[in-house]
Write a protein that holds these residues in place. Structure first.
Motif, PDB file in Angstrom:
ATOM      1  N   TYR A  15     -68.313  38.749-101.582  1.00  0.00           N
ATOM      2  CA  TYR A  15     -67.230  37.762-101.703  1.00  0.00           C
ATOM      3  C   TYR A  15     -65.901  38.463-101.992  1.00  0.00           C
ATOM      4  O   TYR A  15     -64.864  38.101-101.446  1.00  0.00           O
ATOM      5  CB  TYR A  15     -67.567  36.766-102.819  1.00  0.00           C
ATOM      6  CG  TYR A  15     -66.397  35.918-103.264  1.00  0.00           C
ATOM      7  CD1 TYR A  15     -66.070  34.745-102.594  1.00  0.00           C
ATOM      8  CD2 TYR A  15     -65.622  36.300-104.355  1.00  0.00           C
ATOM      9  CE1 TYR A  15     -64.986  33.976-103.001  1.00  0.00           C
ATOM     10  CE2 TYR A  15     -64.539  35.537-104.768  1.00  0.00           C
ATOM     11  CZ  TYR A  15     -64.232  34.385-104.099  1.00  0.00           C
ATOM     12  OH  TYR A  15     -63.157  33.641-104.494  1.00  0.00           O
ATOM     13  N   PHE A  55     -58.773  33.600 -97.156  1.00  0.00           N
ATOM     14  CA  PHE A  55     -60.023  32.905 -96.861  1.00  0.00           C
ATOM     15  C   PHE A  55     -60.825  32.662 -98.138  1.00  0.00           C
ATOM     16  O   PHE A  55     -61.475  31.635 -98.285  1.00  0.00           O
ATOM     17  CB  PHE A  55     -60.875  33.719 -95.874  1.00  0.00           C
ATOM     18  CG  PHE A  55     -60.291  33.742 -94.494  1.00  0.00           C
ATOM     19  CD1 PHE A  55     -60.661  32.798 -93.548  1.00  0.00           C
ATOM     20  CD2 PHE A  55     -59.347  34.671 -94.138  1.00  0.00           C
ATOM     21  CE1 PHE A  55     -60.109  32.783 -92.283  1.00  0.00           C
ATOM     22  CE2 PHE A  55     -58.776  34.673 -92.875  1.00  0.00           C
ATOM     23  CZ  PHE A  55     -59.160  33.730 -91.950  1.00  0.00           C
ATOM     24  N   THR A  90     -63.316  25.097-103.108  1.00  0.00           N
ATOM     25  CA  THR A  90     -64.223  24.045-102.646  1.00  0.00           C
ATOM     26  C   THR A  90     -65.679  24.322-103.042  1.00  0.00           C
ATOM     27  O   THR A  90     -66.376  23.407-103.468  1.00  0.00           O
ATOM     28  CB  THR A  90     -64.129  23.885-101.117  1.00  0.00           C
ATOM     29  OG1 THR A  90     -64.389  25.152-100.499  1.00  0.00           O
ATOM     30  CG2 THR A  90     -62.754  23.404-100.701  1.00  0.00           C
ATOM     31  N   ALA A  91     -66.101  25.570-102.912  1.00  0.00           N
ATOM     32  CA  ALA A  91     -67.517  25.867-103.170  1.00  0.00           C
ATOM     33  C   ALA A  91     -67.809  26.038-104.653  1.00  0.00           C
ATOM     34  O   ALA A  91     -68.779  25.488-105.166  1.00  0.00           O
ATOM     35  CB  ALA A  91     -67.937  27.126-102.409  1.00  0.00           C
ATOM     36  N   VAL A  92     -66.974  26.800-105.331  1.00  0.00           N
ATOM     37  CA  VAL A  92     -67.268  27.125-106.734  1.00  0.00           C
ATOM     38  C   VAL A  92     -66.699  26.059-107.672  1.00  0.00           C
ATOM     39  O   VAL A  92     -67.370  25.602-108.587  1.00  0.00           O
ATOM     40  CB  VAL A  92     -66.710  28.525-107.097  1.00  0.00           C
ATOM     41  CG1 VAL A  92     -67.026  28.857-108.549  1.00  0.00           C
ATOM     42  CG2 VAL A  92     -67.296  29.578-106.167  1.00  0.00           C
ATOM     43  N   GLU A 100     -65.810  23.086-106.762  1.00  0.00           N
ATOM     44  CA  GLU A 100     -66.274  21.769-106.301  1.00  0.00           C
ATOM     45  C   GLU A 100     -65.123  20.782-106.108  1.00  0.00           C
ATOM     46  O   GLU A 100     -65.274  19.575-106.360  1.00  0.00           O
ATOM     47  CB  GLU A 100     -67.331  21.204-107.243  1.00  0.00           C
ATOM     48  CG  GLU A 100     -68.522  22.146-107.407  1.00  0.00           C
ATOM     49  CD  GLU A 100     -69.587  21.585-108.315  1.00  0.00           C
ATOM     50  OE1 GLU A 100     -69.960  20.420-108.132  1.00  0.00           O
ATOM     51  OE2 GLU A 100     -70.028  22.324-109.218  1.00  0.00           O
ATOM     52  N   LEU A 101     -63.982  21.284-105.698  1.00  0.00           N
ATOM     53  CA  LEU A 101     -62.870  20.393-105.379  1.00  0.00           C
ATOM     54  C   LEU A 101     -63.007  19.937-103.927  1.00  0.00           C
ATOM     55  O   LEU A 101     -63.621  20.626-103.099  1.00  0.00           O
ATOM     56  CB  LEU A 101     -61.539  21.128-105.559  1.00  0.00           C
ATOM     57  CG  LEU A 101     -61.215  21.573-106.997  1.00  0.00           C
ATOM     58  CD1 LEU A 101     -59.951  22.416-107.019  1.00  0.00           C
ATOM     59  CD2 LEU A 101     -61.045  20.363-107.906  1.00  0.00           C
ATOM     60  N   SER A 102     -62.425  18.785-103.630  1.00  0.00           N
ATOM     61  CA  SER A 102     -62.492  18.295-102.254  1.00  0.00           C
ATOM     62  C   SER A 102     -61.541  19.114-101.379  1.00  0.00           C
ATOM     63  O   SER A 102     -60.653  19.811-101.887  1.00  0.00           O
ATOM     64  CB  SER A 102     -62.082  16.827-102.201  1.00  0.00           C
ATOM     65  OG  SER A 102     -60.701  16.708-102.474  1.00  0.00           O
ATOM     66  N   TYR A 103     -61.722  19.023-100.069  1.00  0.00           N
ATOM     67  CA  TYR A 103     -60.824  19.740 -99.165  1.00  0.00           C
ATOM     68  C   TYR A 103     -59.385  19.245 -99.367  1.00  0.00           C
ATOM     69  O   TYR A 103     -58.442  20.025 -99.299  1.00  0.00           O
ATOM     70  CB  TYR A 103     -61.258  19.531 -97.711  1.00  0.00           C
ATOM     71  CG  TYR A 103     -62.465  20.349 -97.284  1.00  0.00           C
ATOM     72  CD1 TYR A 103     -63.379  20.828 -98.209  1.00  0.00           C
ATOM     73  CD2 TYR A 103     -62.681  20.643 -95.943  1.00  0.00           C
ATOM     74  CE1 TYR A 103     -64.483  21.567 -97.816  1.00  0.00           C
ATOM     75  CE2 TYR A 103     -63.778  21.389 -95.526  1.00  0.00           C
ATOM     76  CZ  TYR A 103     -64.693  21.852 -96.469  1.00  0.00           C
ATOM     77  OH  TYR A 103     -65.765  22.583 -96.064  1.00  0.00           O
ATOM     78  N   MET A 138     -60.292  23.419 -93.995  1.00  0.00           N
ATOM     79  CA  MET A 138     -61.601  23.317 -93.321  1.00  0.00           C
ATOM     80  C   MET A 138     -61.870  24.572 -92.492  1.00  0.00           C
ATOM     81  O   MET A 138     -62.955  25.159 -92.564  1.00  0.00           O
ATOM     82  CB  MET A 138     -61.606  22.072 -92.428  1.00  0.00           C
ATOM     83  CG  MET A 138     -62.901  21.861 -91.683  1.00  0.00           C
ATOM     84  SD  MET A 138     -63.012  20.208 -90.983  1.00  0.00           S
ATOM     85  CE  MET A 138     -61.610  20.173 -89.909  1.00  0.00           C
ATOM     86  N   ARG A 178     -60.545  27.552 -92.794  1.00  0.00           N
ATOM     87  CA  ARG A 178     -60.678  28.773 -93.602  1.00  0.00           C
ATOM     88  C   ARG A 178     -61.986  28.816 -94.382  1.00  0.00           C
ATOM     89  O   ARG A 178     -62.558  29.881 -94.575  1.00  0.00           O
ATOM     90  CB  ARG A 178     -59.482  28.897 -94.535  1.00  0.00           C
ATOM     91  CG  ARG A 178     -58.253  29.215 -93.735  1.00  0.00           C
ATOM     92  CD  ARG A 178     -57.043  29.447 -94.561  1.00  0.00           C
ATOM     93  NE  ARG A 178     -56.028  29.982 -93.672  1.00  0.00           N
ATOM     94  CZ  ARG A 178     -55.179  30.944 -93.993  1.00  0.00           C
ATOM     95  NH1 ARG A 178     -55.212  31.461 -95.180  1.00  0.00           N
ATOM     96  NH2 ARG A 178     -54.297  31.381 -93.129  1.00  0.00           N
ATOM     97  N   VAL A 179     -62.428  27.661 -94.832  1.00  0.00           N
ATOM     98  CA  VAL A 179     -63.709  27.629 -95.535  1.00  0.00           C
ATOM     99  C   VAL A 179     -64.822  28.037 -94.562  1.00  0.00           C
ATOM    100  O   VAL A 179     -65.710  28.827 -94.904  1.00  0.00           O
ATOM    101  CB  VAL A 179     -63.985  26.227 -96.117  1.00  0.00           C
ATOM    102  CG1 VAL A 179     -65.435  26.093 -96.568  1.00  0.00           C
ATOM    103  CG2 VAL A 179     -63.057  25.957 -97.293  1.00  0.00           C
ATOM    104  N   TYR A 180     -64.742  27.526 -93.348  1.00  0.00           N
ATOM    105  CA  TYR A 180     -65.751  27.884 -92.345  1.00  0.00           C
ATOM    106  C   TYR A 180     -65.716  29.388 -92.066  1.00  0.00           C
ATOM    107  O   TYR A 180     -66.751  30.057 -92.100  1.00  0.00           O
ATOM    108  CB  TYR A 180     -65.513  27.101 -91.046  1.00  0.00           C
ATOM    109  CG  TYR A 180     -66.374  27.593 -89.916  1.00  0.00           C
ATOM    110  CD1 TYR A 180     -67.733  27.270 -89.859  1.00  0.00           C
ATOM    111  CD2 TYR A 180     -65.852  28.418 -88.925  1.00  0.00           C
ATOM    112  CE1 TYR A 180     -68.538  27.757 -88.846  1.00  0.00           C
ATOM    113  CE2 TYR A 180     -66.642  28.904 -87.909  1.00  0.00           C
ATOM    114  CZ  TYR A 180     -67.986  28.578 -87.866  1.00  0.00           C
ATOM    115  OH  TYR A 180     -68.775  29.078 -86.866  1.00  0.00           O
ATOM    116  N   ARG A 225     -67.050  31.500 -94.921  1.00  0.00           N
ATOM    117  CA  ARG A 225     -68.508  31.514 -95.030  1.00  0.00           C
ATOM    118  C   ARG A 225     -69.125  32.369 -93.931  1.00  0.00           C
ATOM    119  O   ARG A 225     -70.089  33.095 -94.161  1.00  0.00           O
ATOM    120  CB  ARG A 225     -69.040  30.083 -94.960  1.00  0.00           C
ATOM    121  CG  ARG A 225     -68.842  29.287 -96.237  1.00  0.00           C
ATOM    122  CD  ARG A 225     -70.074  28.451 -96.525  1.00  0.00           C
ATOM    123  NE  ARG A 225     -69.819  27.522 -97.613  1.00  0.00           N
ATOM    124  CZ  ARG A 225     -69.389  26.268 -97.418  1.00  0.00           C
ATOM    125  NH1 ARG A 225     -69.175  25.806 -96.202  1.00  0.00           N
ATOM    126  NH2 ARG A 225     -69.198  25.471 -98.447  1.00  0.00           N
TER     127      ARG A 225
END
Lengths: 229, 179
Positions: free
Chosen positions: B124, B131, B138-140, B142-145, B160, B162-164, B167
């Motif tokens: 990571y 990125f 969002t992942a850690v 837990e906030l919405s996009y 969206m 950048r999260v993709y 990952r």
């Protein structure tokens, strides 16, 4: 299943439950696609593991330990005025190291060893995409041969440097800075610490060009300026 | 009888201070430097405490604090003459997922299942900040996009994308398919 490529970029959003952002066609595709469902589950598993990793995400990397800490310096300052002068000097050095000027960082990057060596432009382009997450602009450099690339991260920007050789044998390094604030368009000529360089601000991005031949550098700048957006 | 949490007490100042570890981690994800992160978190808390009246009850306190911290960070970058990363609505067009990108292969799927947390954290940290930060929020956290987009001042579609991409980079690197 065929046709996944048009939907793939939405899979992370589906995995995160952000389905309001996802086109209906993608949601429909995913209902019937095993491959996409496998990827969604992988994204969910990865998220779960990232959450578990928690505090480990921020732990110091080995290179960080080489940089002296502010608090350490402040303690030394308290010890005496003579030492304070030395520490202030170190402080200036630390600031330069921790918030490097992107142009100086590009100069430094251009003199470092390549991380990929290849004369195949598409292979180098693919490596750059994988290493940086960025698609580099396609520039047409007549007669110039790509020889490799490297990727550098600094506090202020990520830099992808691609190195070419001209027919004359001159070496040209093009360092792409990550999305800098537009500073107008055109080519800027600069002399930084004895390095003659060109900075190109164009629609396709900002690049720092350093080379062993001024002619080759200007040809490269022209190619970047005229690159299709 | 169990102790009441700051949330139960309704003490906003206590809630703000209790989120310091979260702020520190977010600050680190922006700066990648422990000392700078501590300064940023401290400044964000000070500003939040001084402007508590601005917080709207019922909204996400963490997202509000993250937005303050992000603004402090941007101001510091500007003061230092460093330009912040700029993104635009056109970014999704300019930076689409590679058309050559394949679906997750079995090696990558296995790499995620088997990856130890330490290895995931190590990989990571190699992600570009642009990125890693949206992924972190969002992942850690837990906030919405939408919340991440508001904090970072970028379009939600960019979050969206950048999260993709974050990952996919993480997965590829875990699988060792990228050097």
């Amino acid at each position: 299943m065929s046709g996944c490529s048009t939907h793939r970029e939405f899979l992370a959003a589906i995995a995160d439950g952000e389905t309001a952002l996802v086109p209906a066609a993608t949601l429909d595709h995913v209902k019937h696609c095993d491959e996409c469902n496998r990827e969604i589950r992988a994204h969910q598993l990865l998220t779960s593991k990232l959450r578990q990793a928690g505090v480990q995400l921020e732990q110091a990397t080995p290179e960080r330990r080489l940089i002296p800490s502010i608090s350490g310096r402040l303690r030394v300052l308290a010890a005496g005025a003579a030492v304070a002068i030395m520490v202030a000097g170190a402080g200036v050095g630390w600031l330069v190291l921790s918030r490097p000027d992107p142009v100086r960082a590009a100069i430094n990057a251009s003199s470092q060893p390549l991380q990929i060596e290849s004369t195949d432009a598409s292979q180098v382009g693919q490596w750059c995409l994988q290493a940086s997450g960025r698609t580099l602009p396609a520039i047409q450099l007549d007669g110039m041969q790509v020889v490799g690339a490297r990727m550098d991260r600094t506090a202020s920007t990520d830099i992808v440097t691609v190195v070419y050789t001209a027919p004359s044998g001159a070496r040209v390094a093009v360092s792409w800075l990550e999305r800098q604030t537009p500073q107008g368009s055109g080519v800027e000529e600069r002399d930084v610490d004895g390095h003659q360089l060109l900075i190109v601000h164009s629609e396709v991005g900002t690049a720092v060009i350093i080379g062993s031949s001024v002619d080759a550098m200007w040809e490269t700048a022209a190619a970047i300026e005229s690159a299709p957006t | 009888m169990s102790e009441r949490t700051p949330e139960e007490e309704g003490d906003l100042a206590a809630q703000i201070v209790s989120l310091r570890p979260r702020l520190l981690r977010f600050a680190w994800s922006l700066t990648r430097d422990r000392e700078e992160a501590e300064d940023l978190a401290q400044e964000a808390i000070a500003r939040a405490l001084a402007s508590q009246w601005r917080f709207q009850p019922g909204t996400n306190l963490k997202a509000w604090l993250f937005r303050i911290l992000r603004n402090v960070h941007l101001n510091l970058l500007r003061a230092a003459g460093t330009h912040p990363v700029v993104v635009s609505i056109e970014e999704l067009v300019l930076e689409p997922a590679s058309p050559h990108e394949q679906n997750l292969n079995p090696v990558e799927a296995r790499a995620i299942e088997r990856a130890e947390l330490r290895r995931i954290a190590d990989v990571y940290r190699t992600l570009p900040a642009s990125f890693a930060v949206p992924l972190y929020l969002t992942a850690v956290e837990e906030l919405s996009y939408a919340e991440a987009a508001s904090i970072l001042d970028i379009p939600v579609g960019t979050v969206m994308s950048r999260v993709y991409r974050a990952r996919r980079l993480l997965i590829s690197r875990l699988a060792g398919t990228i050097s």
